[in-house]
Motif scaffolding. Structure first.
Motif, PDB file in Angstrom:
ATOM      1  N   LEU A 239       0.833  -1.199   0.000  1.00 26.06           N
ATOM      2  CA  LEU A 239       0.000   0.000   0.000  1.00 26.06           C
ATOM      3  C   LEU A 239       0.870   1.251   0.000  1.00 26.06           C
ATOM      4  N   ALA A 240       1.974   1.181   0.746  1.00 26.71           N
ATOM      5  CA  ALA A 240       2.901   2.321   0.762  1.00 26.71           C
ATOM      6  C   ALA A 240       3.558   2.512  -0.606  1.00 26.71           C
ATOM      7  N   ILE A 241       3.877   1.405  -1.290  1.00 30.18           N
ATOM      8  CA  ILE A 241       4.462   1.499  -2.637  1.00 30.18           C
ATOM      9  C   ILE A 241       3.478   2.165  -3.585  1.00 30.18           C
ATOM     10  N   LEU A 242       2.210   1.751  -3.507  1.00 28.62           N
ATOM     11  CA  LEU A 242       1.195   2.338  -4.383  1.00 28.62           C
ATOM     12  C   LEU A 242       0.997   3.815  -4.085  1.00 28.62           C
ATOM     13  N   ALA A 243       0.931   4.190  -2.789  1.00 29.13           N
ATOM     14  CA  ALA A 243       0.760   5.592  -2.420  1.00 29.13           C
ATOM     15  C   ALA A 243       1.975   6.421  -2.822  1.00 29.13           C
ATOM     16  N   ALA A 244       3.169   5.833  -2.655  1.00 25.85           N
ATOM     17  CA  ALA A 244       4.383   6.557  -3.043  1.00 25.85           C
ATOM     18  C   ALA A 244       4.427   6.768  -4.550  1.00 25.85           C
ATOM     19  N   THR A 245       3.932   5.794  -5.303  1.00 27.44           N
ATOM     20  CA  THR A 245       3.889   5.946  -6.768  1.00 27.44           C
ATOM     21  C   THR A 245       2.998   7.101  -7.175  1.00 27.44           C
ATOM     22  N   ALA A 246       1.806   7.176  -6.547  1.00 26.99           N
ATOM     23  CA  ALA A 246       0.890   8.279  -6.853  1.00 26.99           C
ATOM     24  C   ALA A 246       1.495   9.619  -6.448  1.00 26.99           C
ATOM     25  N   ALA A 247       2.148   9.648  -5.266  1.00 30.62           N
ATOM     26  CA  ALA A 247       2.757  10.894  -4.809  1.00 30.62           C
ATOM     27  C   ALA A 247       3.900  11.318  -5.720  1.00 30.62           C
ATOM     28  N   LEU A 248       4.727  10.346  -6.142  1.00 29.64           N
ATOM     29  CA  LEU A 248       5.824  10.664  -7.051  1.00 29.64           C
ATOM     30  C   LEU A 248       5.306  11.169  -8.388  1.00 29.64           C
ATOM     31  N   ALA A 249       4.207  10.586  -8.871  1.00 29.93           N
ATOM     32  CA  ALA A 249       3.618  11.050 -10.123  1.00 29.93           C
ATOM     33  C   ALA A 249       3.164  12.499 -10.001  1.00 29.93           C
ATOM     34  N   VAL A 250       2.586  12.862  -8.858  1.00 28.15           N
ATOM     35  CA  VAL A 250       2.160  14.248  -8.638  1.00 28.15           C
ATOM     36  C   VAL A 250       3.363  15.176  -8.634  1.00 28.15           C
ATOM     37  N   VAL A 251       4.457  14.757  -7.977  1.00 20.70           N
ATOM     38  CA  VAL A 251       5.675  15.577  -7.943  1.00 20.70           C
ATOM     39  C   VAL A 251       6.223  15.785  -9.353  1.00 20.70           C
ATOM     40  N   VAL A 252       6.223  14.713 -10.154  1.00 22.08           N
ATOM     41  CA  VAL A 252       6.740  14.815 -11.526  1.00 22.08           C
ATOM     42  C   VAL A 252       5.847  15.740 -12.355  1.00 22.08           C
ATOM     43  N   ILE A 253       4.529  15.590 -12.206  1.00 22.01           N
ATOM     44  CA  ILE A 253       3.605  16.463 -12.954  1.00 22.01           C
ATOM     45  C   ILE A 253       3.831  17.918 -12.572  1.00 22.01           C
ATOM     46  N   ARG A 254       3.976  18.169 -11.259  1.00 19.80           N
ATOM     47  CA  ARG A 254       4.181  19.545 -10.797  1.00 19.80           C
ATOM     48  C   ARG A 254       5.478  20.120 -11.366  1.00 19.80           C
ATOM     49  N   ALA A 255       6.559  19.339 -11.294  1.00 20.41           N
ATOM     50  CA  ALA A 255       7.833  19.826 -11.821  1.00 20.41           C
ATOM     51  C   ALA A 255       7.749  20.084 -13.322  1.00 20.41           C
ATOM     52  N   ALA A 256       7.045  19.206 -14.028  1.00 20.12           N
ATOM     53  CA  ALA A 256       6.896  19.386 -15.476  1.00 20.12           C
ATOM     54  C   ALA A 256       6.083  20.634 -15.790  1.00 20.12           C
ATOM     55  N   LEU A 257       5.028  20.878 -15.017  1.00 17.91           N
ATOM     56  CA  LEU A 257       4.217  22.070 -15.249  1.00 17.91           C
ATOM     57  C   LEU A 257       5.007  23.335 -14.951  1.00 17.91           C
ATOM     58  N   VAL A 258       5.867  23.293 -13.909  1.00 17.84           N
ATOM     59  CA  VAL A 258       6.728  24.443 -13.634  1.00 17.84           C
ATOM     60  C   VAL A 258       7.641  24.707 -14.828  1.00 17.84           C
ATOM     61  N   LYS A 259       8.199  23.644 -15.378  1.00 16.89           N
ATOM     62  CA  LYS A 259       9.088  23.779 -16.542  1.00 16.89           C
ATOM     63  C   LYS A 259       8.329  24.346 -17.743  1.00 16.89           C
ATOM     64  N   ILE A 260       7.104  23.889 -17.943  1.00 18.25           N
ATOM     65  CA  ILE A 260       6.327  24.304 -19.113  1.00 18.25           C
ATOM     66  C   ILE A 260       5.854  25.742 -18.982  1.00 18.25           C
ATOM     67  N   THR A 261       5.318  26.090 -17.809  1.00 21.10           N
ATOM     68  CA  THR A 261       4.639  27.379 -17.652  1.00 21.10           C
ATOM     69  C   THR A 261       5.545  28.493 -17.151  1.00 21.10           C
ATOM     70  N   GLU A 262       6.583  28.164 -16.366  1.00 18.90           N
ATOM     71  CA  GLU A 262       7.391  29.207 -15.738  1.00 18.90           C
ATOM     72  C   GLU A 262       8.807  29.298 -16.290  1.00 18.90           C
ATOM     73  N   ARG A 263       9.310  28.206 -16.855  1.00 21.38           N
ATOM     74  CA  ARG A 263      10.683  28.215 -17.339  1.00 21.38           C
ATOM     75  C   ARG A 263      10.746  27.641 -18.754  1.00 21.38           C
ATOM     76  N   PRO A 264      10.033  28.243 -19.672  1.00 17.29           N
ATOM     77  CA  PRO A 264      10.071  27.722 -21.049  1.00 17.29           C
ATOM     78  C   PRO A 264      11.443  27.904 -21.669  1.00 17.29           C
ATOM     79  N   THR A 265      11.809  26.975 -22.520  1.00 13.65           N
ATOM     80  CA  THR A 265      13.101  27.030 -23.202  1.00 13.65           C
ATOM     81  C   THR A 265      12.994  27.925 -24.416  1.00 13.65           C
TER      82      THR A 265
END
Length: 526
Positions: A239-265
Motif C-alpha cells: 500500500l505504501a508502494i502504491l501511495a508513493a507511486t501516486a505521490a511521485l507522479a504528482v511531484v513529476v507532474i508539478r515539476a513538469a508544469l513548472v518547466k512548461i509554464t514558468e521556465r520555457p526554453t
C-alpha cells in the motif's frame, strides 16, 4: 476549475464524433476490440472466483500479471500518442493562468474520460469478483479500486507532461515512439531471455510475480492476495508502494508544469547549421523524377514517419534469429526477404498523404504524373532493393540449394516490386489521414482509424491476390520436385513485379494528373 476541465474534455471527446464517419467507425471498432479482450478476461475472473476449489496462488499470479500489464499500458500509451497535438496537452493551458493544483487534479481526472479508462474499470470490477471467495480480499479490491484508477491516470499524466516538458523536441518524441515500438517487436526475445534464465517458464513465473508485486506495476493488484493470506505487514508495504507511486507522479507532474509554464526554453537561431550543399539532390539526375527521388530519399533519412519503418527492420532480424535459435526452424530466417519486400513496398502507399501541404510543390512546379510516380519509386528502391536482396540471399545461401535460393530471392524482389508498383496507384487514388509533419511516427490524427484500416486491409488482400501465380508455381514445384521450376519461379516473380511496376506507375500517373487539385485539398485538410 477542475469541473471546467472535465467538461472541456467531455465536450471535446463527444465533438470528435462530428468530424467524420471514419472517426466514428474507427472508435467503435477500437472500443469493440478492447471490450472483447477485456470481456474475455472478465469472464475468466468471474469463473475463477466462483470455482468450487480455489487455488489462491493461481488467483494471485493471474491478478498480479494482469494488473502489471494494464499498468504498463497506461505507461507506454502516452509515448505512442506524444507526437499528437492533443487538446489536453499541458502546453495548451499556458496562457490561461490556471492554478497549478487545480490543473494537476483536472488533468488526472480528465485522463479518466477515455475508452481505456472504461475498460480498466471493467477489469477492476472483475478483480472484485475474482476475489469474492474471501471477504477481506473482496473488500480490499473494492476499497483500492478508485486508488488504482487514479494512480493509473496520474502516472499516465506524469509521462505525458514529462515528454511535453523535457522531451518536447521532435527528435526526442520520435526516438521514444520508435523505441517503444522496437521493444514491442522484441517482446518475444525478451521473454525468451527471461525463460532461459530459469529451467522453465513455469519456474520463472512465481519469481517474476513476486518481483512485480514489490514494484509499482503489481503492488496494487497484489493487495487482495495479502488480505486473503492475512499478511498485513506486506499489505502495508505494498500500500505504501502504491501511495508513493501516486505521490511521485504528482511531484513529476508539478515539476513538469513548472518547466512548461514558468521556465520555457527559448531556442536561439544563432546555432543553426550552415548550408552544406545540395545533399541528395546532387546525387540524383538533374531531371524532374530525379528531384522527386532526392526529395523522397531525404524524407526516408530525416522524417521519422518514414524512418520508423527502417528502424523496425533490424528488430525483425533480431526477432527472427531468436526464434530460429529456439525453434530450430530455418523458415523463420527465410521469411525475412518476402516480409521485408512487402513492408518496404507497402511503405510508399501513403506518400502523397505524408506530403501534407508540401504536395503543393509538385503541383506548382508542374511535375508530371510519371515523374512523380517514378521519382518516389526510385527513392524507395535505391535502398529497399539492396535490403531485400540481402535479407533473402543470406539465409537462402545458408540453408538451401541454388534452385531454392533463386526462387526465394526472385520472390522477395518480385514482392517488393509488385507491392511498390501497386502502391504507386493506391497512394494517388486512395489517401487517408497520416501523422502530420513534425508529429510522432506512431501518432494518428483523429478520424483516421476507419479509413486507414479499410485501405490497408484492401491493399493486403490485393497483394495476396497478386501473388497467386507465385503460389501456384510453388505448389507445382513442391509436387514435381523439378529444380528448374525454382529458377522459373524466381524469374517469373521478378518479371511480374516489373510489369506491375509499369502498370502502377502508368495508372498512378493518370490519376495523379487528373486529380491534382482534389488530392491537394484532401491531404492538406488531414
Amino acid at each position: 476549475m477542475v469541473a471546467t476541465l472535465i467538461r472541456l474534455k467531455r465536450d471535446l471527446t463527444f465533438n470528435g464524433f462530428n468530424q467524420s464517419v471514419w472517426h466514428i467507425l474507427g472508435t467503435i471498432f477500437a472500443g469493440l476490440y478492447g471490450l472483447g479482450i477485456v470481456g474475455m478476461i472478465f469472464s475468466l475472473q468471474v469463473m475463477e472466483g466462483g470455482a468450487a476449489v480455489i487455488d489462491a496462488e493461481f488467483v494471485r499470479t493471474a491478478s498480479v500479471l494482469m494488473g502489471s500489464a494494464i499498468f504498463l499500458l497506461w505507461l507506454i500509451i502516452p509515448v505512442f500518442v506524444s507526437g499528437a497535438d492533443t487538446a489536453m496537452n499541458p502546453r495548451q493551458f499556458i496562457t490561461y493562468g490556471i492554478p497549478r493544483r487545480g490543473l494537476i487534479l483536472g488533468l488526472a481526472l480528465t485522463g479518466l474520460i477515455s475508452i481505456g479508462a472504461v475498460l480498466t474499470v471493467i477489469w477492476l470490477i472483475g478483480q472484485v469478483l475474482h476475489w469474492r471467495w474471501d471477504a477481506a480480499a473482496a473488500a480490499t479490491a473494492v476499497t483500492t479500486l478508485p486508488l488504482l484508477l487514479i494512480t493509473f491516470s496520474l502516472v499516465s499524466q506524469a509521462v505525458t507532461t514529462s515528454i511535453s516538458a523535457w522531451l518536447s523536441g521532435r527528435r526526442s518524441r520520435d526516438f521514444l515512439a520508435i523505441l517503444a515500438l522496437g521493444l514491442m517487436v522484441l517482446l518475444y526475445p525478451i521473454m525468451i531471455g527471461l525463460e532461459s534464465a530459469f529451467s522453465s517458464l513455469a519456474d520463472a513465473v512465481p519469481t517474476v510475480v513476486d518481483i512485480l508485486a514489490l514494484t509499482p506495476l503489481g503492488a496494487g493488484a497484489a493487495l487482495p492476495a495479502d488480505a486473503a493470506a492475512g499478511d498485513w505487514g506486506m499489505f502495508m508495504i505494498r500500500l505504501a508502494i502504491l501511495a508513493a507511486t501516486a505521490a511521485l507522479a504528482v511531484v513529476v507532474i508539478r515539476a513538469a508544469l513548472v518547466k512548461i509554464t514558468e521556465r520555457p526554453t527559448v531556442q536561439s537561431s544563432s546555432g543553426s547549421k550552415s548550408d552544406q550543399g545540395l545533399g541528395l539532390f546532387a546525387r540524383f539526375p538533374a531531371t524532374p523524377w530525379g528531384a522527386v527521388a532526392a526529395r523522397a530519399s531525404t524524407y526516408w533519412l530525416k522524417d521519422s514517419r518514414y524512418g520508423g519503418t527502417l528502424v523496425l527492420l533490424p528488430a525483425f532480424v533480431v526477432l527472427a534469429v531468436v526464434m530460429y535459435s529456439q525453434l530450430d526452424a530455418p523458415w523463420v530466417l527465410l521469411a525475412l526477404g518476402p516480409v521485408f519486400g512487402w513492408m518496404l513496398g507497402f511503405a510508399i502507399s501513403a506518400d502523397i498523404s505524408y506530403d501534407h501541404s508540401a504536395f503543393a510543390l509538385h503541383i506548382t512546379s508542374g511535375v508530371s504524373g510519371t515523374a512523380d510516380r517514378v521519382g518516389r519509386l526510385v527513392g524507395l528502391l535505391s535502398f529497399g532493393l539492396p535490403i531485400t536482396l540481402l535479407s533473402a540471399l543470406i539465409p537462402a545461401v545458408m540453408f538451401t540449394g541454388p534452385a531454392t535460393t533463386a526462387a526465394l530471392v526472385g520472390a522477395s524482389v518480385g514482392l517488393l516490386l509488385s507491392t511498390a508498383g501497386f502502391s504507386c496507384l493506391v497512394s494517388a487514388r486512395f489517401t487517408y489521414p497520416v501523422p502530420k509533419p513534425g508529429d510522432g511516427p506512431l501518432s494518428q490524427p483523429s478520424g483516421s482509424t476507419g479509413r486507414l484500416m479499410i485501405v490497408q486491409l484492401g491493399m493486403l488482400v490485393a497483394t495476396v491476390a497478386l501473388m497467386l501465380p507465385e503460389v501456384i508455381l510453388v505448389i507445382v514445384w513442391l509436387i514435381s520436385g523439378d529444380s528448374w521450376l525454382g529458377w522459373a519461379l524466381g524469374i517469373a516473380a521478378v518479371l511480374k513485379g516489373l510489369g506491375l511496376v509499369w502498370i502502377g506507375v502508368t495508372l498512378g500517373a493518370r490519376v495523379f494528373e487528373r486529380s491534382q487539385p482534389e488530392l491537394f485539398q484532401t491531404v492538406s485538410q488531414y
